[in-house]
Every structure is written in structure tokens, then in C-alpha cells.
Design a protein around this motif. Structure first.
Motif, PDB file in Angstrom:
ATOM      1  N   GLU C  49       0.832  -1.215   0.000  1.00 33.58           N
ATOM      2  CA  GLU C  49       0.000   0.000   0.000  1.00 33.58           C
ATOM      3  C   GLU C  49       0.858   1.254   0.000  1.00 33.58           C
ATOM      4  OE1 GLU C  49      -2.728  -0.381   3.358  1.00 33.58           O
ATOM      5  OE2 GLU C  49      -2.735  -2.509   2.760  1.00 33.58           O
ATOM      6  N   THR C  50       1.894   1.250   0.848  1.00 33.79           N
ATOM      7  CA  THR C  50       2.757   2.428   0.899  1.00 33.79           C
ATOM      8  C   THR C  50       3.383   2.677  -0.468  1.00 33.79           C
ATOM      9  OG1 THR C  50       3.600   1.116   2.739  1.00 33.79           O
ATOM     10  CG2 THR C  50       4.097   3.482   2.714  1.00 33.79           C
ATOM     11  N   VAL C  51       3.870   1.556  -1.060  1.00 36.46           N
ATOM     12  CA  VAL C  51       4.502   1.681  -2.370  1.00 36.46           C
ATOM     13  C   VAL C  51       3.504   2.242  -3.374  1.00 36.46           C
ATOM     14  CG1 VAL C  51       5.499   0.410  -4.296  1.00 36.46           C
ATOM     15  CG2 VAL C  51       6.201  -0.122  -1.953  1.00 36.46           C
ATOM     16  N   GLU C  57       1.545   9.201  -5.800  1.00 41.94           N
ATOM     17  CA  GLU C  57       1.971  10.553  -5.507  1.00 41.94           C
ATOM     18  C   GLU C  57       2.915  11.066  -6.605  1.00 41.94           C
ATOM     19  OE1 GLU C  57       4.125  11.053  -1.799  1.00 41.94           O
ATOM     20  OE2 GLU C  57       4.979  12.882  -2.634  1.00 41.94           O
ATOM     21  N   LEU C  58       3.766  10.161  -7.091  1.00 45.52           N
ATOM     22  CA  LEU C  58       4.677  10.539  -8.161  1.00 45.52           C
ATOM     23  C   LEU C  58       3.959  10.592  -9.502  1.00 45.52           C
ATOM     24  CD1 LEU C  58       7.873   8.487  -7.291  1.00 45.52           C
ATOM     25  CD2 LEU C  58       7.482  10.920  -6.962  1.00 45.52           C
ATOM     26  N   GLY C  59       2.750  10.072  -9.527  1.00 45.21           N
ATOM     27  CA  GLY C  59       1.982  10.074 -10.775  1.00 45.21           C
ATOM     28  C   GLY C  59       2.416   8.986 -11.729  1.00 45.21           C
ATOM     29  N   LEU C  60       3.074   7.937 -11.217  1.00 57.35           N
ATOM     30  CA  LEU C  60       3.588   6.899 -12.107  1.00 57.35           C
ATOM     31  C   LEU C  60       2.472   6.087 -12.764  1.00 57.35           C
ATOM     32  CD1 LEU C  60       6.754   5.652 -10.211  1.00 57.35           C
ATOM     33  CD2 LEU C  60       6.613   7.070 -12.257  1.00 57.35           C
ATOM     34  N   PRO C  63       0.353   8.502 -17.929  1.00 58.15           N
ATOM     35  CA  PRO C  63       1.338   8.471 -19.022  1.00 58.15           C
ATOM     36  C   PRO C  63       2.386   9.566 -18.853  1.00 58.15           C
ATOM     37  CG  PRO C  63      -0.805   9.243 -19.806  1.00 58.15           C
ATOM     38  CD  PRO C  63      -1.001   8.753 -18.408  1.00 58.15           C
ATOM     39  N   ALA C  64       3.578   9.312 -19.425  1.00 60.69           N
ATOM     40  CA  ALA C  64       4.731  10.183 -19.198  1.00 60.69           C
ATOM     41  C   ALA C  64       4.468  11.628 -19.620  1.00 60.69           C
ATOM     42  CB  ALA C  64       5.947   9.624 -19.942  1.00 60.69           C
ATOM     43  N   TYR C  65       3.805  11.823 -20.782  1.00 58.02           N
ATOM     44  CA  TYR C  65       3.657  13.208 -21.262  1.00 58.02           C
ATOM     45  C   TYR C  65       2.782  14.032 -20.322  1.00 58.02           C
ATOM     46  CZ  TYR C  65      -1.007  12.114 -23.168  1.00 58.02           C
ATOM     47  OH  TYR C  65      -2.315  11.768 -23.303  1.00 58.02           O
ATOM     48  N   LEU C  66       1.752  13.364 -19.733  1.00 55.94           N
ATOM     49  CA  LEU C  66       0.903  14.079 -18.780  1.00 55.94           C
ATOM     50  C   LEU C  66       1.710  14.504 -17.567  1.00 55.94           C
ATOM     51  CD1 LEU C  66      -2.621  12.453 -18.476  1.00 55.94           C
ATOM     52  CD2 LEU C  66      -2.020  14.837 -18.955  1.00 55.94           C
ATOM     53  N   ARG C  67       2.540  13.559 -17.098  1.00 54.38           N
ATOM     54  CA  ARG C  67       3.351  13.858 -15.936  1.00 54.38           C
ATOM     55  C   ARG C  67       4.313  14.994 -16.241  1.00 54.38           C
ATOM     56  NH1 ARG C  67       6.677   9.510 -14.833  1.00 54.38           N
ATOM     57  NH2 ARG C  67       5.635   8.310 -16.450  1.00 54.38           N
TER      58      ARG C  67
END
Lengths: 541, 306, 326
Positions: C49-51, C57-60, C63-67
Motif C-alpha cells: 500500500e505504501t509503495v 503521488e509521483l503520478g507513475l 502516461p509520461a507526457y501528462l506527468r
């Protein structure tokens, strides 16, 4: 200028240089450049200082101001300028004379004007520095000078910056700058060498008239005898840092005492008998061309070249002569039009042409220095086309190289020399041998003699003519020099602003009536006649 | 002035003739004229290389051999004493020459392979490929290289291989720029055009016409780039992000023993211990710079340093 | 529109495009991290859960372009993300915002770099111009040899030499530059003396050599010879004829070296344990704290780009050909 306290009478000696020696530093050693030259100039006289490259004429001219460029030093002799000893003068003493009593006009006006200041400010700088006049007086005087030098819009042109006016105008501007302080002596250092002939005429007239008007003494340095003949009262010929002879202008032209002096116009003595043929080997038809992303440089160019003849393409810089050569060689595929070789169309782009097609058209360049790889020996340079086109190797290749060296009048000691070990003329000969090695039908010669001294030019032209006779080679000869055209061509093409003005046999093109531009071009070429410029000005009104 | 030539002969024209000499003879003549600084540089470089090659023979102890006394004083069994965990400083200095120089040399060679090759291709092609490569390099060079290296090390970690690759790639941008600009000035020469008109293949033109003419500036640049790479590696190791323990390396040796400087008043030799590897780095870069300076003066055209 | 404005706008646009690509490269750093980096950050004992929460939180999960656009958006508003350090496997989050970590340190770094720059720039220009004017004299040779030696020295060697002499053998300055927000100005200057001196020595050597080369190049122009032959005095040749054309090369030299200063500061801060952004970055690299590394890299790169842009623009506005078009 109202009062001229320092001006003496006409005829007094103004400058006297005795036994001048100057050394230059190169290859980590000092070498003599000027080896004991005397020079005497009276007030109001114009002396022409003439010689070929390396004769030391610019060095001597600058020494007349007591100046030596970095890397040069005056090692002996005396310089007396109106009572001032310039050899032992301090920097401050020299500076007090420079710009006020002795002025300098440099070869490249574009580089010699400071890009950051207005022309008017630069024109009057020395005059104001020397405290000769008030700013207003100097400026209005400068405007008058502009007017008498035929500069357009003399009242306002001084407000411009150097890059905003043309080369010919800048050169006149520099004469105005020199004249602003009404000096006793002006050194003109090859002032028209970088200009086209039609522009040169205007500048020459302007300079001559103003020097005459103010009765200024001048030293006019050039390599062109015909030019100096218009400007100078007497001429001194220099060679290898020594004086060859000095004589009054008319006498020097009609009866030079030294053979070397005669050789200075040796190219003019050559004239090829005209050879007209109808066997067309190369033809370019309706060619339009442009460099990527720029305006068109060629408009509807048509040229026919007959086998075994020389077609000279003449025109000033920017007329499209060299571009035409690039189209023929395939370096610049044309927008429209085509190149026919022996009646067959050649692929427009270089990469589409076969080895066989490439071999038949060879090229020789203006600067032999940059046309040879400095790291290859003469044998490698000449040997490569032998190997590449004809598959010669080993002994056979070596024999053929020696044969080619003989054809260009060089012996076998040249076999393993590097380009840096050749003189200018020898370099150009090796380039000719490289073109010959391919056994071509057509050779394009792009200003091949214009970087060379007269006597060397003559040798190269004679060689080309002999080779043409022996091997029936066709030349497309690009040049701006009418003397060379007389010497080598059968047919002439006159180009102007990217188009062909006139094409025809030499005898027809060179004799009147001419189209306007041809007339202007031909009449602008200085002749070995001291009255040529005056007559021309009278004729043009 | 009477004996002017009457007949013209092409072969008789005056030219600067050089004596025929082999390369070796030329080199000997040049060396004789070399200034003191260049001689100093060459001797220093030679010594460094000998030490690097014969490190295991010269070094009295092993690279990571630990002795019971940390911070042992100079003299006695340990010429320069021992470090904070008791390793022989002198031996580590000798092995450090091998490691630091080896990695720097490998990275420089790789950067010339990448940057030089691409620079040559860009210069000759002169089309969209040139544009693409040049703009890409502009962007890479907009990030200071040490900072870029730090970022990449965060991602890929500090192994010897990644260190060499990262530094080589970042440094190759500068090699690319130089190679391209030197090659472009050769590509516009008429002799290259003459070769194209003859119908020569691209490879031949590159090898025979261009490469021999761009070698002198590239050789000089190799020396300068080596210094730069060497200093970068030393700096990274000093920051603890370069060559990792227990491998001996001059940068990290400075860092490990830096605290000893404070004792200069009581024991000057101890304070000098961290200065020796730092001085060793400085001496080598000074030496290379001296040699390059002389070489640039020799190969004309680049008379004034930039 | 004056053509000079067009040229400047073009440069600004080019600068923006460069900045865009640079930010793209820096952003993509996180993409290349090994897949299990979350474990490294949170510790082996982290629960799924923490992971998962951390990855969210990092938005992983996006998709990369959104981030990328989110990242750029937050950077624009001054939000540089949250540091990786201080997170625990239990899910307790004591991490701090990157901005809070960076802001005080950035100020410290700018202070140090500014101090070095104020001394180094005028000194280097003076030495460079005089060496060029008195070329090939003893003075020129001495200055040249000294600077050639200095640029060969690693920064930490210069730093430790100074410490050895001025902090250890003859203790006039502190060897540690431990400043904080409350340190008074004069004390700050005193504590920064040795690091600033180190930077100054390194920069002056580079900048002096480049200035000398630029001035020599300029003095070889035909218009300078012409000015001499017009009898213009030595000082006027320099002030009136050389200087107006020297701004562009001088600006380039200064920008190049200030940019160099920004990078050189990293090593010097570590030597003197100075709480600046350089040291922060080195610490972050050691702990693989990607958000901090990214933020630092972005700041360094942006400074570098902006400095070069300013030099470019100075070159443009002082170019008479562009100032006074045909």
C-alpha cells in the motif's frame, strides 16, 4: 583650410628616403624585405610605386610614414620628411604627423573603416584631433570633399555607417578622410585592387582630380602598370626589395630600360589568332539557376562551345560566371535548362554522372593553393586521376607522371615535392597536369591566372595554348581580365547580372559597335597610355 | 640590377624548398628546438605513464592492503604514512596513477571516437543530418557537464563502466563541435571539390583529403580534453561519486585525508598527505598543458591561445 | 519593427526551445530509474500500500507526457516536488518540499558566486586587456604562465592550498564556511573569504586568457591599424576604436565564466562544507534523491542558458551592422 603655415613651394623636396633596409620576421628568422632603396619625392608630385607580390612595395610605402607593421622593422637608412627625421622620431612625434601631414589610404576600405562610428566622424577625426579646425568647419569641409569626390548625397552620406555604403563609395570616402586635414603627402596602398573595373574608373578619376586640386604629393602603390600610368608623374619599379628602375611615366611606358619592366605587361603582348569552328562539344541551354533559398543568379543562359577552341566568359564579380561553371560541372543542378555534351544531355547533378562523363570535363581553380591537398606530394596529386580513371599503377603510373611533368615544363625533381615547396606558377602548373592526367575533352579554367604575377601569367597562358594545339583541348575560360581574354580566346561571352549580354567571335565582340554594357566594360579597362583616363572622362562627358 | 632574367623558366621560379627528411628526423629537429616548459611536460608525462604501467612492481604494498596503524607518520615503513584506515599512502598513490589515468584515457578515447566520427560526418554531409546533430549537441551543452554527469550518475550509479561512458558521451559534444568546425573549413577547400568532381567516394574523401588536414588541431585537442576529463573524474571522485573504494584514486584520496590539513601546525608532513595526490593531479595537467601549448605554437594558425 | 528586435526575439525563442528540451531531458531522468527504486527509497519493509501510494503521488500511474506537463506546470508555480528522503517504509512521511530545501541554499550559493564574481570579473578584464596591450613583454609572459598553471589545477587543490596556508599554518580565515540564515553580513563575508578566493583564482585564470585572446584578435583588425596611421593616440585607439567593438566578445567571455563559476561552486562548497545548492545536489546524488537532483540540475541549466542568452543579446545590441541596418 585657410592658412597653410607648413606648406612650402611646389618643387621643394618633401620626402627623402636614403638606403632604406627593412627586415621581416617569418619562419622564426629575420629576412630582408627591402634591401637599400632610395626614394625622393617633391611637393605636389605623384610617384607610382609598382612591383609584383613580394616586391616590398607596401612595406616601403608605410616606411615613408615611419611605420613598420608588426613583424617588420626598419633596420637602416634615413627618412627625412620636411625636416623631420622619421627613423629616430618618437611615437608622439610620428603621431603628430600622421593623419595631419601624412595620410594613408588602405586597400580594403571595408575593413579599414571602424564599423562602430559614422563616416563623417571618422572623416574629420584626425583634423579635430590635430586641432586644425573647429568641428563645424571640418564637417562642412568634409561635405564639400564628398561632393568633389562625386559621392551621392554629399550632405547626408556622412551620417551613414561604413556597412551602409558600397565598396567604391567607401574607397572614395577614405580618400576624403585622408584629404580632410589637407596633408602634404598621401600614401595610396593599392586603393582600387579590390574593385571591379567599372567602379575602379570612377574611383581613379575622383582620386586623381582631388590630389591635383590640392596639389598634394602622393605615393601610389599598385601592381597594375596601366593604373599607375594614369595617376603618377613618375614611376619606380621594385622587385625583391630592390629598385629596378625609376623614370618619368611616359618615358617608362615608351622606352623602359629594363627587361623586367617590360615583363610587367607581358600578357598584353600575347594574342591568339582566332580559331572558329562549328563542331560543338559543350552547350548549355536556357539555364536558370539559384543557390538554395536565395534569389536567382542565372537567367536563361545559353552558351555554345566548339571543340578545340577557347571560349572566354567575362564579367564583373556577381555576374554569374562562376555559377555557370558550377552548373556545367554538376555542382549546382540548374532550376531549368540543360547541359549537352557531344549532343547528349548530361545528368544535372554530379552524383548521377558516370565516371566516363566526369573524366571528360575537368576543372582548374583560381587559387592553386587551396586546389591541392597540402599533405599530398605532386606525384600523389597527379597520380590519383591516372589511377582513378585509367587504372594505372606502379611503374606505368610513375612513367606517366614524369611525362605529365615534362608536359607542364617541370622536371623530375618536382616528383615528391609538397605544394608548400612550389611557387605560385608551379602550383598552377601541377593543377593543369592533374586536369590533363584525366585526358579530358573540356577544361574549365576559373580565373586561373588572376592570382599570379604578369610574367608567370604569361607562362601559364602560353602553356595552355600549346597544350590546346597539341591535344585539341577545349577551354571554357572564366576571367575578369580583358588582357587575358585577348591573349587566349577565340570566342567571348559577356555576362552581366546573371545573364549573357553578348556572345561571338573575339574579333566581333572586341570591335564596335558594342551593346551598352560591353562598351562600358571594355572602355573601363585601363590602357598603357597615360592619357587614357583623361580621354575616357572627356569621351564620357 | 642589371642581371634580370631574360628567359623565363617555370622550373626556375623561386620556391621555398625544404630538405628531404624523414618524419623521425623532423621530429628530432623539432624536439631540439622545444622550449624548457615542453621538455618538462614531456618528461613528467613519460614518468607518469611508466609509473602507471609498472605500478605493481614499483609499489611496496598492495593497493588495498590494510595495516594496523591508521594515520601513521611519514618515514619508516611507510614513506608517506598510512591513511585513515591504515593503507599505505605511497602505494595507493602509485596505483592511483594507473586507475585515474586509465579511466581518463579510456573516456577521452571513447569521446573522440563518438564526437570525432559524428563531427566528421556532420561536416561532410552538411544537410539535415548536420543540422540535427548540431542542434542536439547545442542542447546537451546547455546543461553544464559536471551537473549533467551528477544527474546521470544518480540514475546509472558509479561503476567504472558507467563513469567512462557518461563522461565520454558528455565530453564528445565538445569534440564534435571542434571536429565539425575544423572539418568544415577543410570541406570548403577547392581540393575537396576537385575530389568530388573526380567522382571519389565519400569514404576516400574523408580518409585521404580531410582527415590528414585536421589531425594537428585534433591532437592538440586530445591533450586538452584529456586534462579536462582527468580533472572531471578527479572532481567526481573527490565528491565521492566517482571511482569507488577500495580502488585507489587520487580524487578520493584527497577527500579521505583532507581533515589532516588542520594539523599543519603540529605536523606539516601529515598536512601534506592529502596535498600529494592533489598535487599529482595538478602536475600532470600542467605538464599536458605545457606540451599542448608548444604543439599549438608549432602547428601554425593557432598561434594565440583561446 | 526594428530588425534588431526581431533578432532578439529570435534568440529569446531559441533560448526557450533549448530550455524546453533541457527540461525534457531532466524530467526523463526519473524514467530511467530502475523499476524497484521505490523500494530503495521507502526501505525493504515497505508495504504494498505504501509503495502504491508513493507511486500515485509521483503520478507513475499516468502516461509520461501528462506527468511532464504537470511537472512543468508545478515548476512554473514554484513547486519543485517533494524530496525522497525522510520517507519511511511504514508510510510515515517526514519528507520536505524541495523548494524549502533549495531556497535558503540557493541564496547562499548566489552570495558566494556573487562575491567571487565581483572580484574576479574586473580583475580578469584588467589583466586580460593589459596583457593584450603589452603583448610579449615580461608582464604578459608572467601573467600567461601563472594563469596556464592555475587552470591546470583542480579546484580542490587550490582550495586546500589556501586552507593550508590561510587557515592552518597562518590562521586568519576559517577553514569551514558554516553560515546560516542569521549570520550577519560582515561575518558571512569573512567566512566566505577562502571559498570566494578559490573561485576567484580559478575564474580569473580562464577569463583573463579569453579576454587577452579576444582583445588581440580585435587589435589585429585593419581599422585599428588605420586609426594608428591617422595619428590617433594610444588611449583613444583603445577607448574609441577598439572598445565599441569589444562588447560582444567581452560579454561572451564574462557569461562563459560566470556559467563556469556556477559549476565550480559544487566542488568548492563541498571542500568548505558551505551550505549551498551544490552541496545539496551532491548529497542528493549520493542518496539518489531524484526530485532534488532534478530541481538542482534545472536551476544550474537555466542559469547557464540565461547567462549565455544575455551575452548573445549584448552582442546583438552593440553590433553596429544590426543597430544601423542598410
Amino acid at each position: 583650410m585657410t592658412t597653410d603655415t607648413h606648406k612650402g613651394k611646389k618643387g621643394d623636396v618633401l620626402l627623402e628616403m636614403k638606403n632604406i633596409t627593412i627586415d621581416g620576421f617569418s619562419d622564426e628568422k629575420w629576412h630582408p624585405i627591402i634591401k637599400g632603396v632610395d626614394l625622393t619625392l617633391k611637393r605636389g608630385e605623384v610617384m607610382g610605386l609598382i612591383g609584383e607580390s613580394g616586391a616590398g612595395k607596401s612595406t616601403l610605402g608605410l616606411a615613408a610614414m615611419g611605420f613598420a607593421r608588426p613583424g617588420c622593422k626598419i633596420t637602416g637608412g634615413s627618412i627625412d620628411f620636411d625636416g623631420h627625421d622619421l627613423i629616430n622620431a618618437t611615437e608622439d612625434e610620428l603621431r603628430a604627423l600622421w593623419g595631419t601631414r601624412i595620410a594613408y589610404v588602405a586597400q580594403s576600405a571595408a575593413a579599414s573603416f571602424n564599423p562602430a562610428h559614422r563616416l563623417l566622424d571618422q572623416t574629420v577625426e584626425s583634423t579635430l584631433d590635430g586641432g586644425l579646425q573647429t568641428a563645424n568647419a571640418a564637417q562642412s569641409d568634409a561635405r564639400e570633399l564628398y561632393a568633389s569626390l562625386q559621392l551621392p548625397d554629399p550632405d547626408n552620406i556622412g551620417d551613414r555607417y561604413p556597412h551602409q555604403v558600397s565598396g567604391g563609395q567607401l574607397q572614395r570616402m577614405m580618400t576624403a578622410m585622408a584629404m580632410s586635414s589637407r596633408p602634404d603627402l598621401i600614401i595610396f596602398d593599392e586603393p582600387t585592387t579590390a574593385l571591379d573595373v567599372t567602379t575602379q574608373v570612377e574611383v581613379l578619376v575622383a582620386m586623381r582630380d582631388i590630389v591635383e586640386r590640392f596639389n598634394t604629393a602622393a605615393i601610389y602603390i599598385t601592381h597594375d602598370l596601366a593604373v599607375v600610368a594614369q595617376m603618377a608623374d613618375f614611376i619606380k619599379v621594385l622587385r625583391y626589395g630592390e629598385e629596378v628602375e625609376e623614370a618619368e611615366t611616359r618615358q617608362m611606358l615608351s622606352a623602359p630600360t629594363e627587361d623586367y619592366t617590360k615583363s610587367l605587361w607581358s600578357v598584353r603582348a600575347l594574342e591568339k589568332p582566332e580559331n572558329i569552328s562549328n563542331d560543338t562539344v559543350l552547350e548549355i541551354k536556357n539555364v536558370d539557376a539559384a543557390y538554395a533559398g536565395t534569389v536567382k543568379v542565372l537567367h536563361d543562359v545559353n552558351i555554345k562551345i566548339a571543340r578545340g577552341t577557347t571560349v572566354a566568359v567575362v564579367g564583373e564579380s556577381g555576374s554569374g560566371k562562376s555559377t555557370t561553371a558550377r552548373v556545367i560541372t554538376g555542382l549546382l543542378p540548374p532550376l531549368t535548362g540543360e547541359t549537352l555534351f557531344n549532343g547528349e544531355p548530361l545528368p544535372p547533378a554530379l552524383k548521377d554522372r558516370s565516371k566516363d562523363q566526369l573524366q571528360r570535363i575537368q576543372m582548374i581553380y583560381q587559387m592553386a593553393d587551396t586546389a591541392m591537398n597540402p599533405r599530398q606530394t605532386v606525384a600523389e596529386i597527379i597520380g590519383r586521376p591516372l589511377e582513378f580513371y585509367h587504372g594505372l599503377r606502379g611503374r606505368k603510373k610513375q612513367d606517366r607522371i614524369l611525362e605529365l611533368l615534362e608536359m607542364i615544363e617541370l622536371d623530375q625533381t618536382f616528383y615528391d615535392r609538397l605544394p608548400s615547396e612550389l611557387s605560385g606558377g608551379q602550383k598552377q602548373r601541377v593543377c593543369i597536369a592533374r586536369a590533363l592526367a584525366a585526358e579530358p575533352e573540356v577544361i574549365i579554367c576559373d580565373e586561373v591566372t588572376s592570382a599570379l604575377d604578369q610574367i608567370v601569367q604569361e607562362g601559364i597562358l602560353r602553356l595552355l595554348l600549346r597544350l590546346q594545339k597539341e591535344y585539341n583541348i577545349t577551354y571554357l575560360f572564366i576571367t575578369h581580365d580583358i588582357a587575358v581574354v585577348q591573349a587566349i580566346s577565340d570566342e567571348i561571352v559577356v555576362m552581366y547580372q546573371g545573364g549573357v549580354v553578348e556572345q561571338g567571335p573575339k574579333s566581333v565582340v572586341m570591335s564596335p559597335p558594342h551593346p551598352d554594357y560591353t562598351q562600358l566594360l571594355l572602355s573601363s579597362v585601363p590602357e598603357m597610355d597615360p592619357d587614357w583616363l583623361s580621354n575616357l572622362v572627356d569621351g564620357r562627358g | 640590377m642589371t642581371d634580370t632574367e631574360h628567359t623565363y623558366s617555370a622550373a626556375g621560379e623561386v620556391a621555398n624548398l625544404r630538405e628531404r627528411r624523414t618524419r623521425w628526423q623532423m621530429a628530432k629537429i623539432e624536439l631540439k628546438k622545444a622550449p624548457l616548459s615542453a621538455w618538462f611536460g614531456m618528461i613528467v608525462i613519460a614518468i607518469y605513464f611508466l609509473v602507471a604501467i609498472f605500478a605493481p612492481i614499483i609499489a611496496p604494498y598492495g593497493e588495498a592492503e590494510v595495516f594496523p596503524t591508521p594515520f601513521a607518520p611519514w618515514g619508516g615503513e611507510h614513506i608517506f604514512g598510512t591513511d585513515q584506515i591504515g593503507r599505505d599512502v605511497f602505494s595507493r598513490l602509485i596505483y592511483g596513477a594507473r586507475n585515474t589515468m586509465g579511466i581518463a584515457l579510456a573516456a577521452t578515447l571513447l569521446s573522440f571516437l563518438i564526437g570525432g566520427g559524428l563531427g566528421l560526418v556532420a561536416a561532410i554531409s552538411g544537410n539535415w543530418l548536420d543540422q540535427l546533430l548540431s542542434r542536439g549537441v547545442d542542447i546537451l551543452m546547455a546543461i553544464p557537464s559536471l551537473i549533467f554527469a551528477l544527474m546521470l550518475l544518480t540514475i546509472f550509479g558509479s561503476s567504472v563502466l558507467s563513469l567512462i561512458c557518461i563522461i565520454a558521451v558528455l565530453d564528445s559534444t565538445r569534440v564534435f563541435r571542434l571536429t565539425r568546425s575544423v572539418a568544415v573549413s577543410v570541406v570548403v577547400m577547392d581540393y575537396v571539390e576537385a575530389a568530388k568532381l573526380r567522382g571519389e567516394k565519400l569514404g576516400w574523401i574523408m580518409r585521404r583529403e580531410i582527415l590528414p588536414n585536421i589531425m594537428p588541431p585534433l591532437i592538440a585537442e586530445f591533450g586538452l580534453r584529456f586534462c579536462f576529463v582527468f580533472l572531471t573524474i578527479a572532481a567526481l571522485s573527490f565528491l565521492g561519486l566517482g571511482i569507488q573504494p577500495p580502488t585507489a584514486d587520487w580524487g578520493s584520496m584527497v577527500r579521505d585525508n583532507a581533515s589532516m590539513i588542520q594539523f599543519a601546525k603540529y605536523d606539516l608532513t601529515a598536512a601534506l598527505t592529502p596535498m600529494i595526490p592533489a598535487g599529482a593531479i595538478a602536475l600532470l595537467t600542467v605538464a599536458v598543458n605545457f606540451v599542448v601549448d608548444w604543439f599549438l605554437h608549432k602547428s601554425s594558425g593557432l598561434k594565440d591561445d583561446h | 519593427m526594428h530588425p534588431i528586435l526581431g533578432t532578439i526575439l529570435q534568440r529569446l525563442l531559441l533560448g526557450l526551445i533549448t530550455l524546453f528540451f533541457v527540461s525534457l531531458i531532466i524530467f526523463s531522468a526519473i524514467e530511467f530509474l530502475p523499476g524497484d527504486f521505490t523500494q530503495a527509497v521507502l526501505g525493504q519493509a515497505a508495504t504494498e500500500e505504501t509503495v502504491a501510494a508513493f507511486r500515485r503521488e509521483l503520478g507513475l500511474d499516468q502516461p509520461a507526457y501528462l506527468r511532464y506537463f504537470n511537472w512543468v506546470g508545478s515548476v512554473m508555480t514554484g513547486d519543485l516536488g517533494t524530496s525522497f528522503s525522510g520517507r519511511a517504509s511504514s508510510g510515515v512521511d517526514r519528507s520536505r518540499a524541495v523548494v524549502d530545501l533549495i531556497a535558503p541554499r540557493l541564496w547562499n550559493t548566489l552570495f558566494l558566486a556573487g562575491m567571487a564574481g565581483i572580484v574576479a570579473v574586473p580583475l580578469a578584464l584588467f589583466l586580460g586587456v593589459t596583457a593584450a596591450l603589452y603583448r610579449n613583454t615580461m608582464y604578459d609572459r608572467t601573467v600567461n604562465a601563472a594563469t596556464l598553471t592555475t587552470i591546470s589545477f583542480p579546484e580542490f587543490f587550490v582550495a586546500y592550498l589556501l586552507i593550508l596556508f590561510f587557515a592552518s599554518l597562518w590562521p586568519v580565515f576559517p577553514s569551514l564556511a558554516n553560515v546560516n540564515a542569521d549570520t550577519p553580513f560582515m561575518e558571512r563575508v569573512y567566512k566566505c573569504a577562502l571559498p570566494a578566493l578559490t573561485l576567484t583564482l580559478v575564474i580569473v585564470a580562464h577569463m583573463m586568457r579569453m579576454t587577452r585572446a579576444a582583445i588581440i584578435n580585435l587589435l589585429a583588425s585593419p581599422y585599428i591599424e588605420m586609426a594608428k596611421l591617422k595619428g590617433v593616440s594610444r588611449t583613444r585607439v583603445i577607448l574609441r576604436h577598439a572598445l565599441p567593438n569589444a562588447w560582444a566578445p567581452i560579454a561572451t567571455v564574462i557569461a562563459f565564466n560566470l556559467a563556469y563559476l556556477v559549476v565550480g561552486v559544487v566542488v568548492v562548497e563541498v571542500v568548505f562544507v558551505y551550505p549551498g545548492i551544490g552541496q545539496l545536489m551532491v548529497d542528493a546524488v549520493t542518496t539518489r534523491d531524484i526530485p532534488v537532483v532534478q530541481a538542482c540540475a534545472l536551476i544550474f541549466a537555466a542559469t547557464y542558458i540565461i547567462l549565455n542568452l544575455i551575452a548573445d543579446i549584448i552582442g546583438i545590441v552593440t553590433n553596429p551592422r544590426l543597430l544601423h541596418p542598410r
